[in-house]
Scaffold this motif. Structure first.
Motif: not given
Length: 347
Positions: A241, A277, A344, A346
């Motif tokens: 990623h 991502y 975050e 992914r």
């Protein structure tokens, strides 16, 4: 017995809301979804500033104003989705600064933290808190908050670097101060390379006590960084990623090099493409070497060496390397992490 119709209720509500306004009040339930959304709304737009386009304007500016008169001869990069804000992201500032041979950009200090990422040229220097460092393309240089600093040029070609500052963050907290030094240049009291020798070799003076949250190393030379990056493929495959993504660190505590600005550099091998991502930090990228493109949602943005591009926070993106690609990046990730806000995803 009177029955309230839906129209009557709505009319009474509207009247109630109007009555609140003169008292500097409002009903939370009319604003709650906007105040606390289900997920972040990206601020600004994905955009690329081609160096081939911006450089001629930067050079033309030198015919119109001197570094001394301008104090800092900079063309700022304003996100087209944030017009009139002087921001490249919702929390970060960016600008390209030009200094010509023989010029001095006068000494000052401010509570905003600044980074310099060198784009082109050789022979220019910055003097920070008593130490001068000469800058080369790809170097990452820190100017900590409230330190005296000035720039000069002992070389013979134009010097350009990217300025990145946390101006919007400091403005949000209403903590902005600045001061001009009494003369053009602030005193240089330590030899060139002193900070790197003391703190940048895996060694640390015994008894060192840090008086700042910034790294005591204020110039991270690209020659060392590049050597480390290109050694990584020998040890294993890149993260699917992010590629080979590294962060600049403070040798005192191993944390980020700056307290409000996260600085990173990554290598993507030729032909490599990251998986999708996204993260909450809006990120500014500089193409150091190589080339490729970024897909932000369904939009393709091509970039080449020295180009600057931005990806707003919580926008899904992928990076694609048409050749070995090195990208410098900065964002407010470090501040978000300290506040427990960074997230975050992914795919």
């Amino acid at each position: 017995m009177t029955t309230n119709t839906a129209t009557d209720v709505m009319s009474r509500r509207d009247a109630f809301y109007r009555e609140l306004q003169p008292h500097a009040m409002a009903a939370l339930w009319t604003r709650l979804r906007k105040l606390i959304p289900s997920e972040p709304t990206p601020a600004g737009e994905a955009h690329c500033w081609s160096y081939g386009t911006t450089r001629p304007y930067l050079m033309e500016s030198a015919t119109l104003i001197s570094a001394e008169e301008a104090e800092r001869r900079v063309l700022l990069m304003e996100n087209p989705g944030l017009p009139g804000s002087s921001r490249i992201t919702n929390t970060m500032y960016a600008g390209l600064q030009l200094i010509l041979p023989g010029e001095v950009a006068p000494a000052h200090r401010h509570t905003q933290s600044a980074l310099r990422f060198i784009i082109e040229g050789s022979g220019a220097y910055t003097a920070v808190d008593g130490e001068k460092t000469y800058m080369e393309p790809g170097d990452f240089v820190i100017t900590p908050a409230w330190t005296w600093h000035h720039h000069g040029h002992d070389g013979d070609t134009p010097m350009v670097w990217l300025d990145g500052l946390d101006i919007p963050v400091v403005s949000f907290f209403n903590g902005g101060f600045r001061e001009e030094f009494e003369s053009e240049a602030s005193p240089v009291t330590r030899p060139v390379g002193d900070a790197l020798a003391r703190y940048g070799t895996g060694l640390m003076p015994v008894g060192h006590r840090s008086s700042t949250m910034n790294s005591p190393v204020f110039n991270y030379p690209y020659a060392r960084t590049r050597e480390a990056l290109f050694a990584l493929p020998r040890a294993g495959a890149p993260d699917p990623h992010t590629g080979y993504l590294m962060r600049y660190t403070n040798p005192v505590d191993g944390g980020w090099a700056m307290p409000t600005i996260a600085t990173m550099i990554r290598l993507l091998p030729s032909g490599f493409a990251t998986l999708p991502y996204r993260a909450t930090d809006s990120t500014v990228f500089v193409c150091v070497e190589g080339g490729g493109h970024v897909m932000v949602s369904n939009r393709r943005i091509d970039f080449a060496p020295h180009d600057v591009f931005v990806v707003p926070g919580w926008c899904r993106y992928t990076l694609h390397a048409s050749q070995d690609l090195v990208l410098f990046a900065y964002s407010d990730r470090v501040a978000q992490e300290k506040l427990g806000l960074f997230r975050e995803q992914r795919f």
